[in-house]
Design a protein around this motif. Structure first.
Motif, mmCIF file in Angstrom:
data_model
loop_
_atom_site.group_PDB
_atom_site.id
_atom_site.type_symbol
_atom_site.label_atom_id
_atom_site.label_comp_id
_atom_site.label_asym_id
_atom_site.label_seq_id
_atom_site.Cartn_x
_atom_site.Cartn_y
_atom_site.Cartn_z
ATOM 1 N N HIS A 88 -22.014 85.348 23.227
ATOM 2 C CA HIS A 88 -20.724 85.008 23.863
ATOM 3 C C HIS A 88 -20.646 85.512 25.289
ATOM 4 N N PRO A 142 -11.672 97.863 17.455
ATOM 5 C CA PRO A 142 -10.773 96.816 16.931
ATOM 6 C C PRO A 142 -10.372 95.785 17.981
ATOM 7 N N HIS A 153 -12.487 94.396 19.794
ATOM 8 C CA HIS A 153 -13.681 93.537 19.905
ATOM 9 C C HIS A 153 -14.112 93.116 18.507
ATOM 10 N N GLY A 197 -6.858 89.362 15.652
ATOM 11 C CA GLY A 197 -7.442 88.031 15.504
ATOM 12 C C GLY A 197 -6.794 87.012 16.410
ATOM 13 N N LYS A 235 1.670 83.558 26.672
ATOM 14 C CA LYS A 235 0.550 84.470 26.940
ATOM 15 C C LYS A 235 -0.784 83.887 26.479
ATOM 16 N N LEU A 252 -1.975 83.024 23.540
ATOM 17 C CA LEU A 252 -2.586 83.771 22.433
ATOM 18 C C LEU A 252 -2.846 82.838 21.263
ATOM 19 N N ASN A 296 -8.642 83.789 17.366
ATOM 20 C CA ASN A 296 -9.997 83.895 17.903
ATOM 21 C C ASN A 296 -11.006 83.924 16.763
ATOM 22 N N PHE A 302 -20.712 90.729 11.772
ATOM 23 C CA PHE A 302 -20.608 90.264 13.162
ATOM 24 C C PHE A 302 -21.843 90.751 13.938
ATOM 25 N N ARG A 318 -24.583 88.752 16.177
ATOM 26 C CA ARG A 318 -24.623 89.020 17.626
ATOM 27 C C ARG A 318 -25.921 89.700 18.055
HETATM 28 C C1 SDX Z 1 -13.817 89.372 20.233
HETATM 29 O O1 SDX Z 1 -15.068 88.904 25.004
HETATM 30 C C2 SDX Z 1 -15.483 88.240 24.013
HETATM 31 O O2 SDX Z 1 -16.114 87.201 24.177
HETATM 32 C C3 SDX Z 1 -15.179 88.863 22.653
HETATM 33 C C4 SDX Z 1 -15.569 88.032 21.441
HETATM 34 C C5 SDX Z 1 -17.055 87.841 21.352
HETATM 35 O O3 SDX Z 1 -17.476 86.852 20.726
HETATM 36 O O4 SDX Z 1 -17.793 88.742 21.816
HETATM 37 O O5 SDX Z 1 -14.946 86.752 21.506
HETATM 38 C C6 SDX Z 1 -15.158 88.707 20.141
HETATM 39 O O6 SDX Z 1 -13.764 90.519 20.573
HETATM 40 C C7 SDX Z 1 -12.590 88.560 19.978
HETATM 41 C C8 SDX Z 1 -11.267 89.374 20.244
HETATM 42 C C9 SDX Z 1 -10.989 90.202 18.989
HETATM 43 N N1 SDX Z 1 -9.841 91.127 19.243
HETATM 44 C C10 SDX Z 1 -8.660 90.952 18.655
HETATM 45 O O7 SDX Z 1 -8.355 89.998 17.937
HETATM 46 C C11 SDX Z 1 -7.681 92.108 18.908
HETATM 47 C C12 SDX Z 1 -6.296 91.531 19.294
HETATM 48 N N2 SDX Z 1 -6.404 90.907 20.620
HETATM 49 C C13 SDX Z 1 -6.208 91.725 21.755
HETATM 50 O O8 SDX Z 1 -6.270 93.076 21.680
HETATM 51 C C14 SDX Z 1 -6.485 91.049 23.085
HETATM 52 O O9 SDX Z 1 -6.021 89.771 23.011
HETATM 53 C C15 SDX Z 1 -7.912 91.041 23.565
HETATM 54 C C16 SDX Z 1 -8.507 92.401 23.551
HETATM 55 C C17 SDX Z 1 -8.730 90.135 22.721
HETATM 56 C C18 SDX Z 1 -7.909 90.480 24.992
HETATM 57 O O10 SDX Z 1 -7.324 91.446 25.766
HETATM 58 P P1 SDX Z 1 -7.075 91.173 27.342
HETATM 59 O O11 SDX Z 1 -7.798 90.000 27.836
HETATM 60 O O12 SDX Z 1 -7.283 92.474 28.036
HETATM 61 O O13 SDX Z 1 -5.601 90.745 27.342
HETATM 62 P P2 SDX Z 1 -4.403 91.742 27.428
HETATM 63 O O14 SDX Z 1 -4.607 92.855 26.452
HETATM 64 O O15 SDX Z 1 -4.190 92.095 28.857
HETATM 65 O O16 SDX Z 1 -3.222 90.833 26.907
HETATM 66 C C19 SDX Z 1 -2.547 89.957 27.787
HETATM 67 C C20 SDX Z 1 -1.106 89.997 27.301
HETATM 68 C C21 SDX Z 1 -0.568 91.419 27.181
HETATM 69 O O17 SDX Z 1 0.810 91.343 27.386
HETATM 70 P P3 SDX Z 1 1.366 91.754 28.881
HETATM 71 O O18 SDX Z 1 0.848 93.156 29.172
HETATM 72 O O19 SDX Z 1 0.803 90.712 29.808
HETATM 73 O O20 SDX Z 1 2.876 91.713 28.740
HETATM 74 O O21 SDX Z 1 -1.056 89.455 25.961
HETATM 75 C C22 SDX Z 1 -0.609 90.449 25.060
HETATM 76 C C23 SDX Z 1 -0.782 91.789 25.730
HETATM 77 O O22 SDX Z 1 0.181 92.702 25.257
HETATM 78 N N3 SDX Z 1 -1.477 90.337 23.893
HETATM 79 C C24 SDX Z 1 -1.067 90.372 22.630
HETATM 80 C C25 SDX Z 1 -2.223 90.179 21.853
HETATM 81 N N4 SDX Z 1 -3.287 90.052 22.659
HETATM 82 C C26 SDX Z 1 -2.830 90.160 23.909
HETATM 83 N N5 SDX Z 1 0.156 90.526 22.089
HETATM 84 C C27 SDX Z 1 0.212 90.501 20.730
HETATM 85 N N6 SDX Z 1 -0.844 90.324 19.918
HETATM 86 C C28 SDX Z 1 -2.082 90.163 20.444
HETATM 87 N N7 SDX Z 1 -3.140 89.967 19.663
#
Ligand code: SDX
Length: 430
Positions: free
Chosen positions: A231, A264, A266, A304, A358, A360, A363, A386, A390
């Motif tokens: 990825h 968590p 990632h 997720g 946002k 969202l 994933n 995973f 990977r």
């Molecule tokens: C993987 O990078 C890759 O390619 C990763 C991956 C791979 O194949 O290697 O695709 C695998 O890691 C998938 C992601 C798995 N993680 C999760 O499901 C955990 C939940 N998601 C988040 O923690 C978050 O969305 C991330 C870590 C995935 C992305 O984080 P970013 O890009 O740093 O985004 P952010 O944290 O800055 O969020 C942007 C906004 C924020 O609000 P504001 O500060 O702008 O007001 O969106 C909000 C966040 O609070 N937000 C969420 C959210 N994810 C982001 N709000 C609620 N629930 C969520 N899941």
């Protein structure tokens, strides 16, 4: 900005020309390597949201269009027509293999699946309830103690052997960790089985009786490994590149990638999704938890959901959701409450203004855990699964980085906000 450069005027009026470089597809990049020397400033991009760390031919993702390609092949086509071993060859070598190349590669992987008996002994030192990811990162790191003198990173043959060992042995290490957790004897690999059948055998067979491998289970694992294979410059892959850039033993670099994946935010998200769905319990509780996810004062997030790059949908989530339904239907559990809850949660979130604003979306981690659980794999093993997928992406990126004659050690700078110079004060004066 002209066709091929940005011109930057510093506070003193000095103009710096920053060349623009074009890839084969996707955004151009501004080469800022001369910036500090010419303007005395660094760029600042915590989390690297807008920073290209390297040049790569391996994987391309487009977050707006929901595109994922391995060496130019759309992941949807590979998921429908290929298999994980063939995709691994593609990621490592850049081209789809001929029939004879694939047969040779497959046989090589099958004949590298066993562990040194000394490596197996490590498992006797872990507590029975050690987290499998802790065991995986420890035992993968120990591979550098077994293969240090056969590892000349500049030797292409050594780079191949390294790739074969990582790809072949991770399932064996993963299964050994699982068997330790459940107090069952370790099952040696069987090289007459294909990659996913062998993993299922090592996970679920016991010496006391024959084990019948479920074809849908092997098919589902193979698809999941294809979708998790690589990825681009995600957190764990960038960690492998960073660790490898110092010339560290590549098995240690992969162990660093395992550690990074565990978080968590990632790869640990798939485990966190199942814990979250269990916490939500039933659809009546969804509004309460969606509200928690939107509350800035509440650390709860919908695990997720969301992605640094995908801002419309994660193409992998769509494919996994379909496979999830197929597995549950095949197992006669299409009325699976966890899956129904996940589907309902997805529908509610996708209609919610906050999630729409946002960007969202589910994933790769949102549905995968439901499949693993349906196959009898415990939640604690989800991120290990995973890592198995990977591992080939990490290995391909390490090989690309180490083979690049222009490669140098990764060493970012910072914005220093600490104390200015001050003099030491004796303890009797503090
Ligand atoms: C993987 O990078 C890759 O390619 C990763 C991956 C791979 O194949 O290697 O695709 C695998 O890691 C998938 C992601 C798995 N993680 C999760 O499901 C955990 C939940 N998601 C988040 O923690 C978050 O969305 C991330 C870590 C995935 C992305 O984080 P970013 O890009 O740093 O985004 P952010 O944290 O800055 O969020 C942007 C906004 C924020 O609000 P504001 O500060 O702008 O007001 O969106 C909000 C966040 O609070 N937000 C969420 C959210 N994810 C982001 N709000 C609620 N629930 C969520 N899941």
């Amino acid at each position: 900005m002209t066709e091929d450069a940005f011109r930057l005027t510093g506070p003193d009026g000095k103009v710096t020309t920053l060349p623009v470089r074009k890839g084969s597809v996707g955004p151009d990049v501004i080469d800022i390597s001369a910036l500090y020397q010419e303007q005395g400033v660094f760029t600042y991009d915590p989390g690297y949201r807008a920073t290209g760390s390297c040049e790569s031919d391996i994987t391309y993702i487009d977050g707006e269009l929901g595109i994922l390609m391995y060496r130019g092949y759309p992941v949807e086509q590979l998921a429908a027509k290929s298999n994980f071993i063939e995709v691994s060859y593609l990621l490592l070598h850049g081209e789809l293999p001929t029939a004879s190349e694939l047969e040779k590669f497959d046989n090589t992987i099958r004949t590298h699946t066993m562990l040194n008996e000394g490596m197996l002994a490590f498992f006797k030192g872990f507590r029975y309830d050690a987290h499998p990811m802790a065991m995986l990162s420890a035992v993968v790191g120990s591979m550098s103690a077994y293969y240090h003198n056969e590892m000349d990173a500049k030797n292409p043959e050594h780079r191949d052997i390294f790739a074969h060992r990582i790809l072949a042995k991770l399932p064996t290490i993963a299964a050994a960790a699982y068997k330790l957790n459940i107090g069952q004897p370790f099952m040696y690999p069987r090289n007459n089985l294909n990659y996913c059948e062998n993993l299922l055998h090592m996970l679920f067979a016991v010496p006391a009786e024959p084990y019948q491998i479920g074809p849908i289970a092997a098919e589902a694992l193979d698809l999941l490994f294809i979708l998790h294979a690589d990825h681009e410059q995600n957190c764990s892959t960038s960690t492998v590149r960073m660790a490898g850039s110092s010339g560290a033993n590549p098995y240690s670099a992969i162990a660093a990638g395992v550690a990074a994946l565990w978080g968590p935010a990632h790869g640990g998200a798939n485990e966190a999704v199942l814990k979250m769905l269990t916490q939500i319990g039933d659809a009546s509780q969804i509004p309460k938890f969606v509200a928690k996810a939107k509350d800035k004062n509440d650390p709860f997030r919908l695990m997720g959901f969301g992605h640094r790059v995908y801002k419309n949908f994660d193409p992998r989530a769509t494919i996994i959701r379909d496979m999830c339904y197929k597995v549950l239907k095949h197992l006669g559990r299409s009325d699976n409450p966890m899956f129904d809850l996940a589907l309902e949660l997805e529908q509610v979130a996708l209609k919610d203004e906050y999630f729409i604003e946002k960007n969202l979306y589910p994933n790769v981690d949102f549905y995968s855990g439901i499949i693993y659980r349906a196959l009898g794999i415990p939640t604690s093993m989800f991120t290990v699964m995973f890592a198995i997928g990977r591992s080939v992406g990490w290995t391909a990126h390490w090989r690309e980085m180490i083979a690049d004659p222009a490669a140098r050690i990764s060493r970012p700078r910072q914005l220093y906000t600490g104390p200015k110079e001050r003099s030491y004060v004796g303890i009797d004066q503090r």
